[in-house]
Design an enzyme around this catalytic site. Sequence first.
Site, short mmCIF file in Angstrom:
data_model
loop_
_atom_site.label_atom_id
_atom_site.label_comp_id
_atom_site.label_asym_id
_atom_site.label_seq_id
_atom_site.Cartn_x
_atom_site.Cartn_y
_atom_site.Cartn_z
N LYS A 1 0.82 -1.21 0.00
CA LYS A 1 0.00 0.00 0.00
C LYS A 1 0.86 1.27 0.00
O LYS A 1 0.38 2.34 -0.37
CB LYS A 1 -1.00 -0.04 1.15
C1 PLP Z 1 -4.30 -4.67 0.72
C2 PLP Z 1 -3.47 -5.89 0.55
C3 PLP Z 1 -3.78 -6.89 -0.41
C4 PLP Z 1 -5.01 -6.83 -1.28
O1 PLP Z 1 -4.95 -5.82 -2.26
P1 PLP Z 1 -6.30 -5.30 -2.95
O2 PLP Z 1 -5.88 -4.14 -3.77
O3 PLP Z 1 -7.23 -4.92 -1.82
O4 PLP Z 1 -6.84 -6.44 -3.75
C5 PLP Z 1 -2.93 -7.99 -0.53
N1 PLP Z 1 -1.84 -8.12 0.26
C6 PLP Z 1 -1.50 -7.20 1.19
C7 PLP Z 1 -0.31 -7.43 2.05
C8 PLP Z 1 -2.30 -6.05 1.37
O5 PLP Z 1 -1.96 -5.15 2.32
#
Ligand code: PLP
Length: 487
Positions: free
Chosen positions: A113
């Site tokens: 993120k």
């Molecule tokens: C948020 C997240 C995901 C999922 O991503 P999306 O964009 O919500 O599909 C997968 N792995 C980790 C470690 C995350 O923080």
Amino acid sequence: MDIRYHSTRGKEEYITSSQAIIQGLAPDGGLYVPETMPKLEKTLEELSFMNYQQVAYEVMKLFLTDFTEEELKECIQKAYTEEKFDDEEIVKLVEMGGTYYLELFHGSTIAFKDMALSILPYFMLTAAKKNKIKEEIVILTATSGDTGKAALAGFAGVEGTKIIVFYPKDGVSTIQERQMITQTGENVHVIGIQGNFDDAQAGVKAIFHDTELNAKLKKHGYCFSSANSINIGRLIPQVVYYVFAFTRLMPECANFVVPTGNFGNILAAYYAMQIGLPIHRLICASNENKVLYDFFETGIYNRNREFLLTSSPSMDIVVSSNLERLIYEIAGEQTGELMKSLSEHGTYQVTEEMRRKLADFYGGFATEKECREEIKELFDKEQYMMDPHTAVASAVCRTYRKKTRDTTDTIVVSTASPYKFGRCVLEAIGQDTEGMEDAKMVQKLEEISMVKLPKAVSDVLNAEILHQEICSKTEFQKVVQDILKID
Ligand SMILES: *Cc1c(COP(=O)(O)O)cnc(C)c1O
């Protein structure tokens, strides 16, 4: 060419990209989508000689057309720095046992993120300036762990913004809590709430919709905004690393396997394909909350099911908000109706004709057992350590290959550092973690993994605790008013 944005639920209103970033969600409850898909202006060969920041500019300028070259380059320069990322390439692509892993966890919170939340604050400030918004931006976020810290790190110290994060006091891991309550910066506020994640989310939503409070806020020179993953300001930066990864390898064609929760990351891969990246298959990997797998198998989306807690918590989701943007691609004007059915009945079904347009996607899932076995398998064979989210994708990649015999080059998207989910990783490879404290656990990981302890983790373990405020479910508004000194 100028790209304007409209809601997935109707085309009554067209707005610019900077307006879409400020608004987040469309007033009719839909998500903003570009009116047409732009195309890459540089050839893949040309892009292959560029660094991350240069590729970022080439991709972002296609979508954020009302930002000037200077504005965009400044945002990129401030976001993707060596101070915030522990690898100068920003992301890393490694090959392990015939599969590529795209590591997106080299930012300040060691999860993917960071890729978008490190640039979103600069997009917001630039967008506010362009649209002559004078108020200071106050970001309100409810978090179940990962988003909160990434948003705090992104907005910390960014002038003209404040950020307030609410998290469930007993609902996040000890490392996640430590990451948040040690966050420095004059403009950051972290509040533990006595309740679960849903309570935190409901409290924040109520504040967003409180017109009286919003009016008061405006009088004091503030306005609320959100760092939610449905914002195009989070989606567009994610398109970049697909183009970047592909052009490091330059195969004829590639598959991406994406560990999926809210469908934001894989949707960005789909956008990358739309702008000209030769992708063969987009493989959507779910954990035991396999609502997306079922959707790709049957054409029926059904949220009426048990919510399971797994060791990949960021994928524990039954309503994948960003899927609506893909539904818009296949269902067009009927999107509003399908979403209405989802909110009224918890389910909807797409037609056969719509389903045919999903041929680029493949849905797979991995059980808890398969996820742990995958962590162990790669560790035993390659000494490569994966976090449980990445392991879900890696396991799905394995079954996909077995089933289809597809030999296309395949890139597994690696979304978190194994250090973030140390306990699960250690257990999966057969270590006893009973009674082990975080500091000890991290030390153990470093001993056996040969991956250097990320600075983000060592910093957090030694940092001073700065935020200890706790509030009840009914005190959200008071807390916000106290922080902003309005009565
Ligand atoms: C948020 C997240 C995901 C999922 O991503 P999306 O964009 O919500 O599909 C997968 N792995 C980790 C470690 C995350 O923080």
